[in-house]
Every structure is written in C-alpha cells, then in structure tokens.
Design a protein around this motif. Structure first.
Motif, PDB file in Angstrom:
ATOM      1  N   VAL A 115       0.948  -1.341  -0.160  1.00  0.00           N
ATOM      2  CA  VAL A 115       0.168  -0.057  -0.009  1.00  0.00           C
ATOM      3  C   VAL A 115       0.981   1.229   0.118  1.00  0.00           C
ATOM      4  CG1 VAL A 115      -1.418   1.447   1.420  1.00  0.00           C
ATOM      5  CG2 VAL A 115      -1.999  -1.100   1.079  1.00  0.00           C
ATOM      6  N   ASP A 116       2.051   1.263   0.716  1.00  0.00           N
ATOM      7  CA  ASP A 116       2.825   2.321   0.576  1.00  0.00           C
ATOM      8  C   ASP A 116       3.351   2.399  -0.711  1.00  0.00           C
ATOM      9  OD1 ASP A 116       2.824   2.391   3.443  1.00  0.00           O
ATOM     10  OD2 ASP A 116       4.716   1.725   3.833  1.00  0.00           O
ATOM     11  N   ARG A 117       3.818   1.543  -1.313  1.00  0.00           N
ATOM     12  CA  ARG A 117       4.329   1.772  -2.705  1.00  0.00           C
ATOM     13  C   ARG A 117       3.112   2.160  -3.929  1.00  0.00           C
ATOM     14  NH1 ARG A 117       6.907  -4.188  -2.609  1.00  0.00           N
ATOM     15  NH2 ARG A 117       7.567  -4.078  -0.307  1.00  0.00           N
ATOM     16  N   MET A 118       1.965   1.695  -3.413  1.00  0.00           N
ATOM     17  CA  MET A 118       1.045   2.120  -4.257  1.00  0.00           C
ATOM     18  C   MET A 118       0.652   3.655  -4.166  1.00  0.00           C
ATOM     19  SD  MET A 118      -1.866  -0.989  -3.904  1.00  0.00           S
ATOM     20  CE  MET A 118      -1.692  -2.465  -4.359  1.00  0.00           C
ATOM     21  N   GLY A 145       3.893   5.678  -5.348  1.00  0.00           N
ATOM     22  CA  GLY A 145       4.026   5.652  -6.971  1.00  0.00           C
ATOM     23  C   GLY A 145       3.167   6.554  -7.582  1.00  0.00           C
ATOM     24  N   HIS A 146       2.070   7.229  -6.980  1.00  0.00           N
ATOM     25  CA  HIS A 146       1.312   7.767  -7.681  1.00  0.00           C
ATOM     26  C   HIS A 146       1.310   9.300  -6.925  1.00  0.00           C
ATOM     27  CE1 HIS A 146      -0.675   4.032  -8.691  1.00  0.00           C
ATOM     28  NE2 HIS A 146      -1.138   4.716  -9.864  1.00  0.00           N
ATOM     29  N   ILE A 147       2.325   9.634  -6.389  1.00  0.00           N
ATOM     30  CA  ILE A 147       2.380  11.016  -5.838  1.00  0.00           C
ATOM     31  C   ILE A 147       2.879  12.007  -6.932  1.00  0.00           C
ATOM     32  CG2 ILE A 147       3.954  12.745  -4.340  1.00  0.00           C
ATOM     33  CD1 ILE A 147       4.402  10.189  -2.251  1.00  0.00           C
ATOM     34  N   ALA A 148       2.245  13.000  -6.995  1.00  0.00           N
ATOM     35  CA  ALA A 148       2.571  13.854  -8.083  1.00  0.00           C
ATOM     36  C   ALA A 148       3.708  14.462  -8.366  1.00  0.00           C
ATOM     37  CB  ALA A 148       1.404  15.109  -8.048  1.00  0.00           C
ATOM     38  N   LEU A 149       4.277  14.453  -9.503  1.00  0.00           N
ATOM     39  CA  LEU A 149       5.931  14.800  -9.991  1.00  0.00           C
ATOM     40  C   LEU A 149       6.997  14.134  -9.315  1.00  0.00           C
ATOM     41  CD1 LEU A 149       5.264  18.888  -9.034  1.00  0.00           C
ATOM     42  CD2 LEU A 149       5.044  17.522 -11.452  1.00  0.00           C
ATOM     43  N   ILE A 150       6.997  13.523  -8.272  1.00  0.00           N
ATOM     44  CA  ILE A 150       7.761  12.897  -7.729  1.00  0.00           C
ATOM     45  C   ILE A 150       7.677  11.373  -7.577  1.00  0.00           C
ATOM     46  CG2 ILE A 150       8.775  14.796  -6.416  1.00  0.00           C
ATOM     47  CD1 ILE A 150       7.697  13.266  -3.670  1.00  0.00           C
ATOM     48  N   GLY A 151       6.465  10.846  -7.993  1.00  0.00           N
ATOM     49  CA  GLY A 151       6.145   9.456  -7.706  1.00  0.00           C
ATOM     50  C   GLY A 151       7.148   8.532  -8.143  1.00  0.00           C
ATOM     51  N   LYS A 152       7.835   8.610  -9.219  1.00  0.00           N
ATOM     52  CA  LYS A 152       8.406   7.512  -9.993  1.00  0.00           C
ATOM     53  C   LYS A 152       9.792   7.390  -9.129  1.00  0.00           C
ATOM     54  CE  LYS A 152      10.346   7.997 -14.119  1.00  0.00           C
ATOM     55  NZ  LYS A 152      10.770   8.086 -15.642  1.00  0.00           N
ATOM     56  N   ASP A 153      10.504   8.438  -8.779  1.00  0.00           N
ATOM     57  CA  ASP A 153      11.755   8.578  -7.968  1.00  0.00           C
ATOM     58  C   ASP A 153      11.508   8.149  -6.640  1.00  0.00           C
ATOM     59  OD1 ASP A 153      13.436   9.455 -10.237  1.00  0.00           O
ATOM     60  OD2 ASP A 153      13.111  11.614  -9.664  1.00  0.00           O
ATOM     61  N   ALA A 154      10.256   8.579  -6.185  1.00  0.00           N
ATOM     62  CA  ALA A 154      10.071   8.143  -4.735  1.00  0.00           C
ATOM     63  C   ALA A 154       9.924   6.681  -4.524  1.00  0.00           C
ATOM     64  CB  ALA A 154       8.837   8.694  -4.207  1.00  0.00           C
ATOM     65  N   LEU A 155       9.106   6.126  -5.644  1.00  0.00           N
ATOM     66  CA  LEU A 155       8.790   4.757  -5.487  1.00  0.00           C
ATOM     67  C   LEU A 155      10.201   3.865  -5.616  1.00  0.00           C
ATOM     68  CD1 LEU A 155       7.060   2.262  -5.783  1.00  0.00           C
ATOM     69  CD2 LEU A 155       6.810   2.633  -8.047  1.00  0.00           C
ATOM     70  N   VAL A 158      14.844   0.857  -3.105  1.00  0.00           N
ATOM     71  CA  VAL A 158      16.043   0.606  -2.431  1.00  0.00           C
ATOM     72  C   VAL A 158      16.096   0.183  -1.117  1.00  0.00           C
ATOM     73  CG1 VAL A 158      18.206   1.959  -2.126  1.00  0.00           C
ATOM     74  CG2 VAL A 158      17.089   2.117  -4.121  1.00  0.00           C
ATOM     75  N   CYS A 159      15.210   0.833  -0.228  1.00  0.00           N
ATOM     76  CA  CYS A 159      15.123   0.366   1.277  1.00  0.00           C
ATOM     77  C   CYS A 159      14.610  -1.216   1.341  1.00  0.00           C
ATOM     78  CB  CYS A 159      14.091   1.212   1.876  1.00  0.00           C
ATOM     79  SG  CYS A 159      14.615   2.870   1.793  1.00  0.00           S
ATOM     80  N   MET A 160      14.057  -1.875   0.602  1.00  0.00           N
ATOM     81  CA  MET A 160      13.327  -3.251   0.594  1.00  0.00           C
ATOM     82  C   MET A 160      14.524  -4.195   1.239  1.00  0.00           C
ATOM     83  SD  MET A 160      10.266  -2.492   0.452  1.00  0.00           S
ATOM     84  CE  MET A 160       9.847  -4.381   0.660  1.00  0.00           C
ATOM     85  N   PRO A 161      15.577  -4.241   0.580  1.00  0.00           N
ATOM     86  CA  PRO A 161      16.404  -5.272   1.183  1.00  0.00           C
ATOM     87  C   PRO A 161      16.613  -4.974   2.725  1.00  0.00           C
ATOM     88  CG  PRO A 161      17.648  -4.484  -0.943  1.00  0.00           C
ATOM     89  CD  PRO A 161      16.227  -3.540  -0.425  1.00  0.00           C
ATOM     90  N   ILE A 162      16.856  -4.134   3.456  1.00  0.00           N
ATOM     91  CA  ILE A 162      16.872  -3.562   4.668  1.00  0.00           C
ATOM     92  C   ILE A 162      15.557  -3.974   5.449  1.00  0.00           C
ATOM     93  CG2 ILE A 162      17.181  -1.665   6.471  1.00  0.00           C
ATOM     94  CD1 ILE A 162      18.730  -0.248   4.302  1.00  0.00           C
ATOM     95  N   ILE A 163      14.385  -3.796   4.772  1.00  0.00           N
ATOM     96  CA  ILE A 163      13.214  -4.155   5.532  1.00  0.00           C
ATOM     97  C   ILE A 163      13.148  -5.863   5.501  1.00  0.00           C
ATOM     98  CG2 ILE A 163      10.767  -4.061   4.969  1.00  0.00           C
ATOM     99  CD1 ILE A 163      11.128  -1.414   3.769  1.00  0.00           C
ATOM    100  N   TYR A 194      14.551  10.189  -0.854  1.00  0.00           N
ATOM    101  CA  TYR A 194      13.387   9.414  -0.573  1.00  0.00           C
ATOM    102  C   TYR A 194      13.706   8.059   0.047  1.00  0.00           C
ATOM    103  CZ  TYR A 194      11.977  12.455  -4.123  1.00  0.00           C
ATOM    104  OH  TYR A 194      11.670  13.745  -4.833  1.00  0.00           O
ATOM    105  N   ALA A 195      14.788   7.367  -0.228  1.00  0.00           N
ATOM    106  CA  ALA A 195      15.229   6.005   0.438  1.00  0.00           C
ATOM    107  C   ALA A 195      15.599   6.345   1.887  1.00  0.00           C
ATOM    108  CB  ALA A 195      16.414   5.619  -0.094  1.00  0.00           C
ATOM    109  N   ASN A 196      16.368   7.553   2.060  1.00  0.00           N
ATOM    110  CA  ASN A 196      16.789   7.822   3.466  1.00  0.00           C
ATOM    111  C   ASN A 196      15.500   8.289   4.309  1.00  0.00           C
ATOM    112  OD1 ASN A 196      18.876   8.603   5.361  1.00  0.00           O
ATOM    113  ND2 ASN A 196      17.973  10.667   5.034  1.00  0.00           N
TER     114      ASN A 196
END
Length: 452
Positions: A36-39, A42-52, A57-62, A134-136
């Motif tokens: 749900v976070d990723r959904m 990914g749809h945040i205006a302007l920054i969605g693609k980079d934010a996703l 990038v954080c997923m290996p840590i999670i 965004y990862a940080n």
C-alpha cells in the motif's frame, strides 16, 4: 492446540483450510503494509517515480529486519508445536519465552545498526542522486519501529502454532487497516510524502504488537508469555535458531539478491530498471506470501503429528499442501504471462515504466508455476525439525544459483537488462528440480527416523 481443533484425526484438507485460510489472509494483509505504501508513493504527483524507486532501494533492509524475526520464530514455533504434541507444555512455554527475549535483543541491535550505517547501505543498495533522499526519509523512520515489526511477526508465529490462526489473522488485519487509513492522511493530507508512509507503517505495527502481546498473556492462549520463562537458556534458544536458519536464509539472502539485482540493473538500465524491479519484487511477494500462509497452516498439523509419531498423517498433510501450493502458483503465473498489466498498473501510472515492467515481468516469472513445489518441500523439512535439509535448499536457490547468475548471464546476452531478469527463472528452475529430487529420495527415510 486450539480447543476446537483435533490435529490427529478427520479430513486433512478441511483442517488445512481451516488453519490456512486465516493465515493466507493474514499474509496477504501483511503484504499491504509495504505494498500500500508503494501504491500511494508511486502515484505522488511529480516525484512518484523517483520516490517509488527510493523506497524500493530500502526493501533489502526491510527484508533483513523481517528475516531476523523468522530466525527466531520460524524455528521456535515448530519446536513449540512438537513439544505440545509430546504433551510437554513446560518446554513449549520455555521456547516462547526464550524467543521473546531474543527478539527484543535483536531488535535493539538492528535499530542501532541501520541508523548508524544507513547512508552507506542505501548507496550500496542502488540509491542514486535522484532517489537517495526518498530512500533515506523512509528508512530513517522505519528503523525506529524495528521492535514493533520483530515482536509482531515473531510472536504471532506462536499464536499460529497453537492453531489460533483466526487470532493471528486479526492481529495482522488490525495493523493493515490502520496502515491503509493512515497512509493517505500522512502522505497527502499532511504532505509528509515518503516520511508519512513510513510513519503510518510503524504506528500500525505498534498497534498489531500490542494485540499480539495481550493475547499471549491472556487466559485464552495455551502457550503463555510468562515472566518466569523470560530468561535466555542456551539449550532452549540454540535449537530454535538452528531450525530457523532456513527461513532466515531465505529471507535474509533476499536482501543480497535485491542488492545484486539493483546494482546490476542500475549499471545496465538505470533508474527505470531499478524502479521496475521494485514492482517485480512486489508481485513476487504477493505470489509467495499466500504460499507462506498455506505452509503456516500446515505447520501445526505436520509438527504436532510428527511429535505424536502419527507419520501417516504427516505424509497426507504434505500431499495436500503440495497440491494447494502448485495450484496457486500456477494461477499467479497465468496472470503474469497473459495479463501482467493487472499487477503493474497498481504501482505506477508512468507509461514508460509500465511498458518496461510488463516486459520484464514475463521474463522474471517464467517458471513461477512450479515454485509451489519448492515451498511445500522446504517448509515441510522445517515443520519436522530437519534443519540441515532446509538450510541446504535455502542456500542453493539464492546464494549458490541466483546471485552468481545475476552477474554471469549478462556476459552471454547483448541485452544485459534482459539477462539480469532471466537469472530468476533459470535459478528457480534448477532449484525446484533439485528440491523435488531430494525430497522424493529422503522423505520416506525422514518419516522413519525417530524423533530428535
């Protein structure tokens, strides 16, 4: 076992469904914490693609954080079931208490480590100048909730091991509903973007943790979290961790797999290839977690009957589990091959990323239909307290096969990005073949062995 369940008689299929359906629902709902976070992101205006991509990038840590919960609980829960099958409740409760203490110690250690090394880790995992922020933002907040994640995932396994899968599901549902409600509020209404997604997640995990602990100290539970058992004993915790090594390796090695994928894809395909991998991992999680739910439902049946020396019922449960796993993975494979946009459109509205990911998904999931056999065989080894076989199989697929193939295959293809994605089906095909052969050869002998 739960008072209304008889593990030793009656229809194995009906019993498996009674235990598995709540577990499957819990696994799917648990997946919503991150998906749900990723959904939304990914749809945040302007920054969605980079934010996703940054969150990806954080997923290996999670995954590594979740893996440490599995290290303790996925070995401890089957052992507690085996002790219950032997009618040794004191030992079963000792396992629960020791595992709870271990989870707290590990959680504190992980929190400190992630916060201290996060910058180096994120760049190592494929963060770029565009995506590091965004990862940080995400991991800095998520790490503060490590204790909540560890205790929720770890202790919930002991609720399932008693046959209380409905209670286990409720614990997950409560947190997931909170996350679904809080995500849009924090991300969009309060304008916190990626930070809001992480904050919603850890608050939701805290609420789930409280529910789990309250149940395990109540009069409703059979295994009880009692202060007299909250002392680490080497003879109790070491066998749990040994048995938990296989699921730990499966999950923790996924972090290294994602590191290998992200660094290779960043090299050959840039941010769009890494972003696509974020979506592919989400689809892969959706495919695997219901299977994990099935194996969680089967675990109390197999472990309890193994402890009670009812070997015929152990075999029957495995056969039903195998059939169910294969049916589900075949269904997901069909969607990936013939209607991949069903999954991809959930995560991005960017046309370029959608087209790229649809093509990648067909390659990545090419042999997914047979993977149910891998999970059924491997988890059955864990359920009957056979750590060595399970550890070997866990190492084989990811460490021995997949990670080297990610780096080797691009040397043989002009399309380097295609070659990186191809590593997944090649490794899976070999691993499933070896797993099934090993299981067929050893299972009869396994059932004849006296209990450890």
């Amino acid at each position: 076992m739960a008072k209304d369940l008889d593990m030793t008689s009656g229809s194995v299929f009906k019993l498996l469904m009674k235990l598995s359906i709540p577990a499957i629902c819990a696994q799917i709902i648990n997946l919503l914490y991150n998906i749900v976070d990723r959904m939304y992101i990914g749809h945040i205006a302007l920054i969605g693609k980079d934010a996703l991509t940054g969150v990806g990038v954080c997923m290996p840590i999670i995954l590594a954080i979740s893996a440490f919960a599995a290290l303790v609980s996925m070995g401890g829960a089957p052992r507690s079931s085996i002790f219950m099958g032997k009618k040794d409740m004191d030992s079963a409760n000792k396992v629960l208490g020791n595992c709870a203490v271990a989870l707290v110690i590990i959680s504190i250690s992980l929190t400190v480590a992630v916060l201290f090394f996060k910058e180096d880790l994120l760049y190592l995992l494929g963060a770029s100048v565009n995506t590091f922020k965004y990862a940080n933002d995400y991991i800095s907040i998520y790490a503060l909730g490590t204790l909540f994640v560890q205790l929720t995932l770890g202790l919930n396994a002991f609720i399932t091991s008693q046959g209380f899968t409905n209670v286990s599901m409720k614990a997950t549902v409560i947190g997931a509903i909170c996350n679904i409600i809080l995500d849009p509020i924090f991300i969009f209404v309060l304008g916190l973007n990626v930070k809001g997604a992480a904050l919603a997640t850890i608050i939701s995990q805290f609420i789930s943790m409280i529910f789990v602990i309250r149940f395990l100290v109540s009069d409703k539970t059979i295994l009880r979290l009692d202060i007299k058992y909250l002392k680490l004993e080497k003879d109790v915790i070491v066998p749990c961790i040994t048995l938990g090594l296989a699921p730990f390796i499966m999950q923790f090695s996924e972090s290294f797999v994602m590191l290998a994928f992200n660094t290779s894809l960043a090299k050959y395909g840039g941010d769009i290839a890494v972003g696509a991998m974020t979506i592919l991992n989400s689809v892969n999680q959706f495919s695997m977690l219901p299977i994990v739910g099935l194996t969680q439902g089967a675990q109390p049946i197999i472990s309890y009957n193994y402890g009670a020396n009812n070997l015929k019922r152990v075999k029957s449960c495995f056969m039903v589990l195998l059939a169910c796993c294969l049916i589900f993975t075949s269904l997901i494979w069909s969607i990936c091959m013939f209607a991949p946009e069903v999954f991809v459109s959930l995560f991005t509205s960017d046309v370029e990323l959608r087209v790229f990911t649809i093509n990648a998904l067909r390659v990545f999931a090419f042999v997914l239909w047979i993977f149910g056999a891998q999970m059924a065989c491997q988890q059955t080894f864990i359920a009957v307290n056979k750590a060595a076989q399970a550890i070997f199989l866990a190492l084989l697929r990811k460490v021995v096969l997949l990670i080297p193939l990610i780096y080797i295959l691009p040397n043989f293809f002009s399309d380097k990005v295609f070659a990186v994605y191809l590593a997944e089906p090649v490794a899976d095909g070999i691993a499933v073949t070896v797993t099934v052969i090993l299981f067929v050869i050893t299972f009869k002998k396994l059932l004849r062995n006296s209990l450890d």
